[in-house]
Design a protein around this motif. Structure first.
Motif, PDB file in Angstrom:
ATOM      1  N   GLU A  88       1.261  -1.273  44.643  1.00  0.00           N
ATOM      2  CA  GLU A  88       1.107  -2.724  44.734  1.00  0.00           C
ATOM      3  C   GLU A  88       2.206  -3.288  45.635  1.00  0.00           C
ATOM      4  O   GLU A  88       3.297  -2.715  45.725  1.00  0.00           O
ATOM      5  CB  GLU A  88       1.215  -3.377  43.347  1.00  0.00           C
ATOM      6  CG  GLU A  88       0.107  -2.992  42.395  1.00  0.00           C
ATOM      7  CD  GLU A  88       0.210  -3.685  41.041  1.00  0.00           C
ATOM      8  OE1 GLU A  88       1.063  -4.593  40.887  1.00  0.00           O
ATOM      9  OE2 GLU A  88      -0.555  -3.327  40.145  1.00  0.00           O
ATOM     10  N   LEU A  89       1.924  -4.393  46.292  1.00  0.00           N
ATOM     11  CA  LEU A  89       2.916  -5.149  47.050  1.00  0.00           C
ATOM     12  C   LEU A  89       3.128  -6.480  46.360  1.00  0.00           C
ATOM     13  O   LEU A  89       2.179  -7.058  45.814  1.00  0.00           O
ATOM     14  CB  LEU A  89       2.436  -5.388  48.488  1.00  0.00           C
ATOM     15  CG  LEU A  89       2.318  -4.159  49.384  1.00  0.00           C
ATOM     16  CD1 LEU A  89       1.759  -4.560  50.742  1.00  0.00           C
ATOM     17  CD2 LEU A  89       3.658  -3.473  49.545  1.00  0.00           C
ATOM     18  N   GLY A  90       4.380  -6.984  46.383  1.00  0.00           N
ATOM     19  CA  GLY A  90       4.618  -8.226  45.661  1.00  0.00           C
ATOM     20  C   GLY A  90       5.775  -9.037  46.188  1.00  0.00           C
ATOM     21  O   GLY A  90       6.571  -8.590  47.020  1.00  0.00           O
ATOM     22  N   ILE A  91       5.848 -10.246  45.671  1.00  0.00           N
ATOM     23  CA  ILE A  91       6.951 -11.175  45.933  1.00  0.00           C
ATOM     24  C   ILE A  91       7.504 -11.587  44.578  1.00  0.00           C
ATOM     25  O   ILE A  91       6.747 -12.002  43.696  1.00  0.00           O
ATOM     26  CB  ILE A  91       6.472 -12.412  46.715  1.00  0.00           C
ATOM     27  CG1 ILE A  91       5.952 -11.983  48.085  1.00  0.00           C
ATOM     28  CG2 ILE A  91       7.600 -13.424  46.860  1.00  0.00           C
ATOM     29  CD1 ILE A  91       5.290 -13.090  48.864  1.00  0.00           C
ATOM     30  N   ILE A  92       8.822 -11.436  44.420  1.00  0.00           N
ATOM     31  CA  ILE A  92       9.485 -11.807  43.173  1.00  0.00           C
ATOM     32  C   ILE A  92      10.488 -12.910  43.475  1.00  0.00           C
ATOM     33  O   ILE A  92      11.374 -12.745  44.327  1.00  0.00           O
ATOM     34  CB  ILE A  92      10.213 -10.597  42.544  1.00  0.00           C
ATOM     35  CG1 ILE A  92       9.209  -9.496  42.203  1.00  0.00           C
ATOM     36  CG2 ILE A  92      10.982 -11.017  41.305  1.00  0.00           C
ATOM     37  CD1 ILE A  92       9.843  -8.216  41.697  1.00  0.00           C
ATOM     38  N   GLY A  93      10.363 -14.038  42.802  1.00  0.00           N
ATOM     39  CA  GLY A  93      11.297 -15.153  42.950  1.00  0.00           C
ATOM     40  C   GLY A  93      11.960 -15.472  41.623  1.00  0.00           C
ATOM     41  O   GLY A  93      11.266 -15.758  40.644  1.00  0.00           O
ATOM     42  N   ASP A  94      13.290 -15.366  41.580  1.00  0.00           N
ATOM     43  CA  ASP A  94      14.051 -15.635  40.351  1.00  0.00           C
ATOM     44  C   ASP A  94      15.080 -16.722  40.610  1.00  0.00           C
ATOM     45  O   ASP A  94      15.615 -16.839  41.711  1.00  0.00           O
ATOM     46  CB  ASP A  94      14.811 -14.380  39.881  1.00  0.00           C
ATOM     47  CG  ASP A  94      13.886 -13.250  39.502  1.00  0.00           C
ATOM     48  OD1 ASP A  94      12.777 -13.528  39.029  1.00  0.00           O
ATOM     49  OD2 ASP A  94      14.271 -12.084  39.684  1.00  0.00           O
ATOM     50  N   MET A  95      15.395 -17.496  39.560  1.00  0.00           N
ATOM     51  CA  MET A  95      16.426 -18.523  39.641  1.00  0.00           C
ATOM     52  C   MET A  95      17.343 -18.411  38.437  1.00  0.00           C
ATOM     53  O   MET A  95      16.894 -18.464  37.298  1.00  0.00           O
ATOM     54  CB  MET A  95      15.814 -19.912  39.695  1.00  0.00           C
ATOM     55  CG  MET A  95      16.822 -21.009  39.849  1.00  0.00           C
ATOM     56  SD  MET A  95      16.010 -22.596  40.082  1.00  0.00           S
ATOM     57  CE  MET A  95      17.406 -23.660  40.240  1.00  0.00           C
ATOM     58  N   GLU A  96      18.653 -18.248  38.710  1.00  0.00           N
ATOM     59  CA  GLU A  96      19.668 -18.183  37.654  1.00  0.00           C
ATOM     60  C   GLU A  96      20.122 -19.602  37.334  1.00  0.00           C
ATOM     61  O   GLU A  96      20.549 -20.328  38.234  1.00  0.00           O
ATOM     62  CB  GLU A  96      20.852 -17.337  38.116  1.00  0.00           C
ATOM     63  CG  GLU A  96      20.468 -15.909  38.429  1.00  0.00           C
ATOM     64  CD  GLU A  96      21.562 -15.140  39.143  1.00  0.00           C
ATOM     65  OE1 GLU A  96      22.679 -15.688  39.336  1.00  0.00           O
ATOM     66  OE2 GLU A  96      21.311 -13.985  39.531  1.00  0.00           O
ATOM     67  N   LEU A  97      20.058 -19.993  36.077  1.00  0.00           N
ATOM     68  CA  LEU A  97      20.308 -21.380  35.676  1.00  0.00           C
ATOM     69  C   LEU A  97      21.732 -21.565  35.165  1.00  0.00           C
ATOM     70  O   LEU A  97      21.963 -21.880  34.000  1.00  0.00           O
ATOM     71  CB  LEU A  97      19.296 -21.794  34.600  1.00  0.00           C
ATOM     72  CG  LEU A  97      17.826 -21.641  34.996  1.00  0.00           C
ATOM     73  CD1 LEU A  97      16.915 -21.919  33.818  1.00  0.00           C
ATOM     74  CD2 LEU A  97      17.499 -22.552  36.160  1.00  0.00           C
TER      75      LEU A  97
END
Length: 194
Positions: A88-97
């Motif tokens: 699979e190919l993917g995009i992961i977007g995370d935000m540290e709060l």
């Protein structure tokens, strides 16, 4: 005597039913197997929640020597596209709060506030449930004008648990090797295949 007759009839009924299910034709069994494991589409969209540990992080009132790192709440969105049952190919977007400081490789203290990490990854699935993730990315601070960006190499492992109708619950562990520091995260995604 009547109870013995009823028990015998139940046993014969159970035996006949078991023999009938054993003699299902190969095509019926194959069709049923395919129906149980039918794919729900090539796309998967997930929301993520978890905690990121930054070993080199400290707060303003601390010094780097006092710090043992910080656990930071993290949210995110993931998108994956299935190329095959293994890739699979993917995009992961995370935000540290959170806002914290790190000591860079050049011994400079850098403030990091609401860090965003965006990565383009490939996923290899050695089994139906386990996925191994790796790919490049970039980190920056949300809403900051003079933010310092870092190159990121994201790696990870996940365990997909199918719920029903294309929904999945997936525990995830990731390790981000960054230009100036590193971090690892534990979390869970709730996703839908379509």
């Amino acid at each position: 005597m009547k109870q013995l007759f009823i028990l015998a009839m139940l046993a014969l009924s159970y035996s006949a039913n078991a023999q009938h299910s054993e003699h299902k034709s190969g095509t019926e069994h194959h069709a049923q197997n395919q129906h149980e494991h039918a794919p729900h589409g090539k796309h998967k969209l997930s929301v993520y929640t978890g905690f990121t540990h930054i070993p080199s992080a400290f707060y303003e009132h601390e010094t780097h020597e006092e710090s043992t790192g910080k656990w930071v709440p993290t949210i995110g969105i993931d998108y994956f596209y299935s190329l095959s049952h293994k890739w699979e190919l993917g995009i992961i977007g995370d935000m540290e709060l959170d806002e914290y400081y790190i000591e860079s490789d050049s011994f400079e203290e850098l403030a990091r506030n609401n860090v965003v990490v965006l990565s383009a990854v490939g996923k290899y699935k050695p089994t139906h449930r386990i996925g191994l993730i790796a790919g490049p990315g970039v980190e920056w601070e949300m809403g900051e004008k003079d933010t310092k960006t870092f190159f990121v190499l994201k790696t990870g492992i996940e365990f997909e648990v199918a719920i029903e109708k294309g929904w999945e619950l997936t525990p995830v562990f990731t390790y981000d090797l960054k230009e100036e520091y590193s971090a690892y995260a534990f979390g869970i995604t709730i996703g839908k295949r379509f």
